[in-house]
Design a protein around this motif. Structure first.
Motif, PDB file in Angstrom:
ATOM      1  N   SER A   1       0.829  -1.222   0.000  1.00 12.48           N
ATOM      2  CA  SER A   1       0.000   0.000   0.000  1.00 12.48           C
ATOM      3  C   SER A   1       0.857   1.264   0.000  1.00 12.48           C
ATOM      4  O   SER A   1       0.683   2.151   0.834  1.00 12.48           O
ATOM      5  CB  SER A   1      -0.928   0.002   1.218  1.00 12.48           C
TER       6      SER A   1
ATOM      7  N   PHE B   1       4.364   4.318  -7.696  1.00  9.41           N
ATOM      8  CA  PHE B   1       3.450   3.841  -6.661  1.00  9.41           C
ATOM      9  C   PHE B   1       2.336   4.824  -6.300  1.00  9.41           C
ATOM     10  O   PHE B   1       1.448   4.479  -5.525  1.00  9.41           O
ATOM     11  CB  PHE B   1       4.240   3.507  -5.389  1.00  9.41           C
ATOM     12  N   GLY B   2       2.406   6.039  -6.806  1.00  9.10           N
ATOM     13  CA  GLY B   2       1.391   7.020  -6.443  1.00  9.10           C
ATOM     14  C   GLY B   2       1.459   7.417  -4.983  1.00  9.10           C
ATOM     15  O   GLY B   2       0.434   7.758  -4.375  1.00  9.10           O
ATOM     16  N   THR B   3       2.644   7.357  -4.408  1.00 10.95           N
ATOM     17  CA  THR B   3       2.826   7.690  -2.996  1.00 10.95           C
ATOM     18  C   THR B   3       2.500   9.171  -2.770  1.00 10.95           C
ATOM     19  O   THR B   3       3.093  10.045  -3.404  1.00 10.95           O
ATOM     20  CB  THR B   3       4.266   7.394  -2.556  1.00 10.95           C
ATOM     21  N   PRO B   4       1.575   9.460  -1.851  1.00 10.45           N
ATOM     22  CA  PRO B   4       1.112  10.843  -1.695  1.00 10.45           C
ATOM     23  C   PRO B   4       2.103  11.761  -0.986  1.00 10.45           C
ATOM     24  O   PRO B   4       2.115  12.957  -1.229  1.00 10.45           O
ATOM     25  CB  PRO B   4      -0.163  10.691  -0.861  1.00 10.45           C
TER      26      PRO B   4
ATOM     27  N   ASP C   1       0.664   3.618  -1.833  1.00  8.24           N
ATOM     28  CA  ASP C   1      -0.157   4.784  -2.121  1.00  8.24           C
ATOM     29  C   ASP C   1      -0.922   5.269  -0.885  1.00  8.24           C
ATOM     30  O   ASP C   1      -1.701   6.219  -0.964  1.00  8.24           O
ATOM     31  CB  ASP C   1      -1.136   4.488  -3.260  1.00  8.24           C
ATOM     32  N   SER C   2      -0.680   4.600   0.254  1.00  8.18           N
ATOM     33  CA  SER C   2      -1.401   4.958   1.484  1.00  8.18           C
ATOM     34  C   SER C   2      -0.462   5.202   2.663  1.00  8.18           C
ATOM     35  O   SER C   2      -0.893   5.164   3.812  1.00  8.18           O
ATOM     36  CB  SER C   2      -2.387   3.840   1.852  1.00  8.18           C
TER      37      SER C   2
END
Length: 285
Positions: free
Chosen positions: A225, A253-256, A227-228
């Motif tokens: 996860s 990964f779309g890591t915020p 991205d979370s």
């Protein structure tokens, strides 16, 4: 009264973080040219890297017992609850010293309420645990809840890092000389991780681009996860690679949230310049 968070400089968090969040700082010591400095307070990483490049290798020592005694006694007198999130006991004597001093203070003040967590983590691996504990304390969580969350996070923290020269770690006793052999030859980049608080070489990779690709592959294999969760990157005088790594992680990964901070003077004394590290969780609560 809330729960007080304490940490040492080997968490590689900026000084501003400690000041802005009222986190008690225990600096490790750096010794250069016969002088003793306090990591984060009286010496900056760049000074260490300049010394190493000129052939003058710094030495380090654990945080001051007197500093622990003063901070712990003040907490006991004020009847404060606290949690000290400590650098790996396998890489420094700082944790053991803190436990010893805590026991001494408890003899004088039986109600002294301090939990000391051996994270078995280093650099921002420890720093991420500290950051999360601070958020939890500020949100009003109980001491037991914060300790449980911090222990879980520390147990599931992944460390991947590469150094330009394994010799620095070998001279400081952090990895074996056999592991360091040939590390600097033929543009070979050693990739390491942390297992049970110790530095363990994983593999050797030829070339910087292949190294970054391999790190991304390992994040895929070990992370969950992405991205979370917040991912952290630390570097030793190599912000360019840190920013490149940040871009790769965000895209892949779309890591915020990706937190970048320089490796501090204490840890940097052992890793040397050119080190790049990434920290993330392999399991979420």
């Amino acid at each position: 009264m809330g729960v007080k968070i304490l940490a040492d400089s080997a968490s590689d968090l900026p000084l501003e973080f400690f000041e802005q969040n009222d986190v008690t700082l225990f600096p490790l010591k750096v010794h250069i040219d016969g002088k003793e400095y306090e990591d984060l307070r009286t010496i900056q990483p760049q000074e260490v890297y300049d010394k190493i490049r000129s052939g003058n290798l710094p030495k380090t020592s654990q945080a001051s017992p007197a500093g622990f005694k003063e901070a712990f006694t003040e907490m006991a007198v004020n009847k404060e609850q606290g949690i000290y999130i400590a650098f790996s006991s396998q890489l420094s004597g700082t944790y053991q010293t803190a436990v010893m001093i805590s026991e001494q203070v408890k003899e004088e003040y039986p109600d002294f309420d301090l939990s000391i967590i051996d994270t078995k983590c280093a650099s921002l691996g420890c720093g991420l645990v500290v950051m999360e504990a601070v958020k939890a304390a500020q949100a009003g969580k109980s001491k037991e809840e914060i300790v449980n969350d911090a222990v879980f996070m520390a147990q599931h923290m992944e460390h991947l890092f590469s150094v330009d020269d394994l010799d620095h770690l070998a001279k400081g006793g952090r990895v074996s000389r056999a592991s360091a052999f040939l590390g600097g030859l033929l543009n070979i980049k050693p990739l390491l991780n942390v297992e049970d608080g110790k530095l363990v070489p994983l593999e050797k990779i030829r070339g910087r681009k292949k190294l970054l690709r391999r790190i991304i592959e390992l994040v895929h294999e070990r992370g969950t996860s992405l991205d979370s969760q917040m991912v952290a990157i630390s570097h030793a005088d190599d912000e360019t690679t840190a920013l490149e790594m940040k871009e790769l992680i965000a895209k892949e990964f779309g890591t915020p949230e990706i937190f970048i901070s320089p490796i501090g003077a204490a840890i940097g004394s052992h890793t040397g310049p050119g080190t790049i590290s990434i920290f993330f969780l392999n399991e979420l609560p």
